[in-house]
Design a protein around this motif. Structure first.
Motif, short mmCIF file in Angstrom:
data_model
loop_
_atom_site.label_atom_id
_atom_site.label_comp_id
_atom_site.label_asym_id
_atom_site.label_seq_id
_atom_site.Cartn_x
_atom_site.Cartn_y
_atom_site.Cartn_z
N ILE A 411 0.85 -1.19 0.00
CA ILE A 411 0.00 0.00 0.00
C ILE A 411 0.89 1.24 0.00
CG2 ILE A 411 -2.01 -1.05 1.11
CD1 ILE A 411 -1.03 0.06 3.78
N THR A 417 -3.91 0.46 -2.92
CA THR A 417 -3.27 -0.76 -3.41
C THR A 417 -3.03 -0.63 -4.90
OG1 THR A 417 -5.41 -1.78 -3.83
CG2 THR A 417 -4.44 -2.17 -1.67
N LYS A 423 -8.93 -3.21 -2.85
CA LYS A 423 -8.45 -2.41 -1.72
C LYS A 423 -9.12 -2.78 -0.41
CE LYS A 423 -7.90 2.42 -0.25
NZ LYS A 423 -8.09 3.83 -0.63
N TYR A 426 -7.99 -6.16 0.74
CA TYR A 426 -6.60 -6.14 1.18
C TYR A 426 -6.49 -5.54 2.58
CZ TYR A 426 -1.50 -5.86 0.68
OH TYR A 426 -0.14 -6.03 0.84
#
Length: 972
Positions: A411, A417, A423, A426
């Protein structure tokens, strides 16, 4: 003598000058002087014009203009015709001389473009003397044909040049037809004969694969001597290497029955030039003639610099830790799989050899290694916890001595991301990891791509370790270097410097050039660091040569160019013929040009094929062929368009494949052999065991899975006499060993089998070729490994079309086959060239049996990384499919429950479908996390639940759907 009278006014007011003439001269009487001017001295006949007080007569010589006023009215009617006839007869000789000179140029030899301007200028100068007056003169009939010809030459245009060249060609073709019929075993074709005759200032013959370029080289040399345009000593034949030169010498001896002309190499010519100027033959270093000896010397020099120079040691360690690889931003890739492919293709590894998943991890691992901190890469977390993929959690790094974990998150500073990463998902995984460490009271240092981007990654790591009371200190340099030697990194870097040494010297760089090389490189920092390590080696190398009184090839070419360009060596050759011109480097092209320019009237004849330009790595520049005219000047380009080697179906595929690159010169290759069925056959096979046991020694996948035997069986079944078969691959280690080839020879006695790399096969041919090693990855084809930035910067500019040289290399492989080309590939990891052939060209796909996973490989891409292909594997729990980018991508999927075939997600959104058309089993996918849905039972009946359901676990997916809510594709 005829007098030209003055007018009445002239008797009073004009000068006392009087004019008279006869058939030879014009006489001017003035005061006490008499001037006699021959008609041949006049630039044009007398001109007459009317004035108020009489006629004005004007004429000129080269030295002076004359004007006589107030001559008698009507004078021109009495004398103009006579004057024009006298001038015509006096100047006919000059007109004939001009026309004869031009005729000799256009009739007695091939008209060179460099001569056109001077010929036109000569014609134009004569044209101005004769026209326009001759058109109205009664004397026109005396010179009408000559004036028509003069007008044509004075108004010279390109079509006239072409017409005159073609007329000469036609005449020479008739005159020397018997020679062209007999010079080779078969009569030369029309295009071959024309190529022998054409002799512009510079000539480029584009000779496609198998079109008989060597026949033209020999035929042209013989024609020049036979037509009495040259003696053998006037001709310089340049071959690419000694072996090629020897082969040409043998052909010349057999076909021309002469040993008075010998093919030379650039090296032999360079040595001869130096010897002529210096009156002694230079001594060539063994390091220039033995690559292994040179590599050994460079490694010894490199290690000596490391051992004896503290600053150099520091530079070496710095290079290994920061600049060994060309870093690419993970945010710039389209898919995670593309990023993993880059890491795989370039074999990105830590100093301990781990296949890390990012450059951030690479720098962390190397920093820990340099500081003597023991670590484990992706070791299982000490507490048994499962991730969303149902596998044990494995943090990026574990420091067992300190019981500390390290996680590197992809990140940036804003928490974003890479575009191909979800995103929210994650960040959910980051939260889960933080919670896991907190709940289990384990210490985890979190680092990010954002810190790496800002240049703070390693300082943040050091501070975090200090915060945990861990003091760090870099290991002794000697210890680190010993580790690098043990891992082979020093040897690899020394081999790179050995290659760089020749490239650097061949570039002949000034200080300004070196700055430009650094600016143009793909990685300025890596190039700067590599040059800092290379230059002491170059200094020691040159000192060593000087101490031994020796030179290398780069010195030799440089000195030879210098002697020719300075005029110390004058070329004795009027005709320079260069074979395999597409492989020429700038320094060799410069030597050819210098030799041409040192001898007035010398022409260059270059034979090459830009479709087969495959030596950029050694300094060859394809633009010297594709932009030949720009470099050499006036050029006539010709083509050999009939191939005697491969049939039309191979030609169609190979030509269309190479022509995909618009920068390649447009050519149409016609095959002498015509067939109706595809002649390029692709055998698709994975890593399954063959149905019959083989007894081969090497572990080539194409041998292990029986594919090679299937192809050899197919060939053997169609031949009844000895037949040549070539195995071709990008690298030698991808080919069968001599032992295995001997075993094949015994098994298939009619087949004469050889192995060649694509490069080594250049210029050779076989009835059948079998192309193997066509996979992706570190040693893939096309090779996607990034060339070290400094090497790339020292080589000719990279082409904009992707894999342009690799495409030409594959064309070379295909065009070695006379009857059929076989391609063996595993579609789960197949070269992009193979998938292109299947999708776009007329190739045979059904000659051999294949399995479902191979035929449907394009439909079974990895759902996690998007680029890898699912490959069949067998584990403890039976059959499964894993990503071809393993270990970087660890995604796995189960096969079809009904038939064990692979399943695809690409046909119907929200469903997995078995690719086996006789099965067609379908399974719904979770619209929350993408996992398979499983049919489960509840108190309310059956429902579809996500496979990732794990009760109240934070990573549990609780998505479920009633069976009636599933809209199967057939019902949509």
């Amino acid at each position: 003598m005829n007098s030209i009278p003055v007018s009445l006014f002239g008797r009073v007011f004009a000068s006392k000058a009087r004019l008279a003439f006869d058939q030879h001269t014009l006489v001017i009487r003035q005061a006490n002087s008499i001037t006699t001017i021959g008609w041949h001295e006049l630039l044009a006949p007398l001109s007459f014009s009317y004035g108020v007080f009489g006629q004005t007569i004007r004429f000129a010589t080269a030295e002076q203009n004359y004007t006589f006023l107030m001559r008698a009215y009507g004078t021109h009617r009495r004398i103009k015709t006579n004057c024009e006839q006298h001038w015509l007869h006096a100047n006919m000789t000059k007109l004939n001389a001009v026309l004869t000179k031009i005729s000799q140029f256009v009739e007695l030899r091939y008209l060179r473009q460099s001569h056109v301007a001077s010929l036109k200028q000569a014609a134009l100068a004569e044209y101005k003397r004769w026209l326009p007056w001759i058109k109205q003169s009664p004397a026109l009939h005396l010179v009408a044909n000559k004036i028509t010809l003069l007008e044509q030459y004075a108004n010279w245009h390109e079509q006239l040049t072409i017409h005159l060249q073609q007329r000469y060609l036609t005449k020479q073709l008739k005159l020397h037809a018997r020679f062209f019929d007999a010079v080779e075993t078969n009569p030369l074709t029309l295009s071959q004969r024309q190529a022998c005759i054409i002799d512009d200032d510079n000539n480029l013959l584009l000779a496609g694969a198998g079109t008989g370029k060597t026949s033209v080289m020999i035929g042209r040399a013989g024609y020049l001597v036979t037509s009495q345009q040259a003696q053998y000593s006037d001709i310089l034949l340049l071959a690419y290497g000694r072996k090629a030169a020897d082969e040409m010498d043998e052909r010349i001896k057999n076909k021309l029955a002469s040993d008075k002309i010998k093919a030379a190499t650039f090296h032999s010519i360079g040595l001869a030039i130096i010897a002529k100027v210096e009156h002694t033959k230079p001594s060539m270093s063994v390091l220039a003639q033995d690559e292994q000896a040179k590599a050994k010397w460079v490694q010894q020099c490199f290690e000596s610099l490391i051992d004896n120079n503290e600053r150099y040691r520091t530079l070496v360690l710095d290079y290994f830790s920061k600049y060994y690889y060309v870093e690419k931003n993970e945010f710039d890739f389209k898919t995670l799989g593309d990023y993993y492919s880059y890491l795989n293709d370039n074999d990105i590894r830590s100093l301990k050899g781990e296949k890390v998943k990012s450059f951030g991890e690479l720098y962390i691992a190397n920093w820990l290694f340099y500081h003597g901190i023991d670590y484990q890469y992706e070791a299982p977390y000490k507490v048994a916890v499962k991730t969303v993929q149902c596998s044990q959690y494995k943090p990026d790094f574990y420091l067992p001595e300190y019981d500390i974990y390290i996680e590197y998150y992809g990140i940036d500073e804003a928490g974003n991301t890479a575009p191909y990463i979800d995103k929210a998902q994650y960040h959910g995984a980051i939260d889960w990891k933080n919670t896991t460490h907190a709940s289990n009271n384990t210490h985890c240092i979190a680092l990010t791509y954002g810190q790496h981007k800002q240049g703070k990654l390693l300082s943040e790591l050091e501070q975090a370790l200090l915060g945990a009371n861990i003091q760090t200190q870099i290991l002794p340099v000697e210890s680190l270097l010993e580790s690098l030697k043990e891992t082979g990194r020093i040897t690899v870097l020394a081999a790179l410097f050995s290659q760089l040494l020749s490239l650097y010297k061949a570039a002949y760089l000034t200080d300004a050039d070196e700055v430009d090389v650094i600016k143009r490189s793909l990685d300025v920092k890596q190039t700067t660091q590599a040059l800092a390590l290379l230059k002491p080696i170059i200094f020691n190398y040159n000192a060593y040569l000087q101490q031994c009184g020796e030179i290398d090839f780069e010195d030799m070419i440089s000195k030879a160019i210098g002697y020719v360009e300075s005029g110390q060596f004058v070329s004795p050759w009027r005709y320079i013929m260069v074979d395999e011109f597409q492989d020429i480097s700038h320094s060799r092209a410069r030597l050819v040009k210098a030799l041409r320019d040192s001898r007035k009237g010398c022409s260059v004849f270059a034979v090459g094929d830009d479709w087969q330009a495959i030596y950029r790595f050694s300094g060859a520049d394809i633009k010297l062929t594709t932009q030949f005219k720009t470099y050499f000047g006036f050029t006539t380009e010709a083509q050999l368009d009939t191939t005697f080697r491969f049939n039309n179906k191979i030609a169609e595929v190979a030509s269309a494949f190479i022509s995909k690159n618009p920068a390649q010169l447009n050519k149409t290759i016609t095959s002498l052999t015509q067939v109706t069925q595809p002649a390029v056959s692709i055998l698709r096979r994975g890593n399954k065991a063959p149905t019959t046991l083989n007894h081969y020694h090497c572990e080539l996948p194409e041998l292990a899975n029986g594919a090679i035997d299937d192809v050899l069986n197919a060939i053997s079944g169609t031949v009844c006499k000895p037949t040549t078969v070539y195995f071709l691959a990008r690298f030698w280690f991808q080919l069968p060993t001599h032992t295995d080839i001997n075993a094949m020879q015994a098994k298939y006695p009619l087949l004469k089998i050889q192995s060649q790399t694509f490069h080594a096969a250049k210029g050779k041919e076989a009835e059948y070729v079998v192309i193997i090693g066509l996979q992706k990855g570190k040693h893939g084809f096309p090779c996607e490994k990034v060339t070290p930035a400094i090497i790339d910067a020292l080589l000719p500019d990279q082409e904009s079309f992707p894999f342009a040289e690799e495409r030409r290399l594959f064309y070379v492989a295909l065009s070695r086959a006379k009857k059929r080309a076989y391609i063996i590939a595993d579609m789960a990891n197949a070269s992009s060239f193979v998938t292109e052939l299947i999708a776009e060209y007329d190739v045979e796909l059904n000659e051999f049996n294949t399995d479902i996973a191979q035929t449907h490989s394009s439909e079974i891409n990895c759902m996690r990384c998007d680029t890898g292909v699912l490959k069949e594997q067998t584990g403890r729990f039976g059959l499964f499919f894993s990503c071809s980018l393993f270990p970087r991508c660890e995604h796995k999927e189960k096969p079809c429950q009904q038939c064990q075939s692979p399943m695809t997600r690409s046909r119907h959104a929200g469903f997995k479908l078995c690719v086996n058309e006789s099965c067609n089993h379908m399974q719904p996918l979770c619209d929350k996390c993408g996992a398979e849905m499983v049919l489960r039972n509840s108190k309310k009946g059956q429902f579809w639940g996500c496979k990732n359901f794990k009760g109240n676990d934070p990573l549990s997916c609780k998505n479920g759907k009633d069976t009636t809510a599933i809209k199967w594709p057939e019902q949509v």
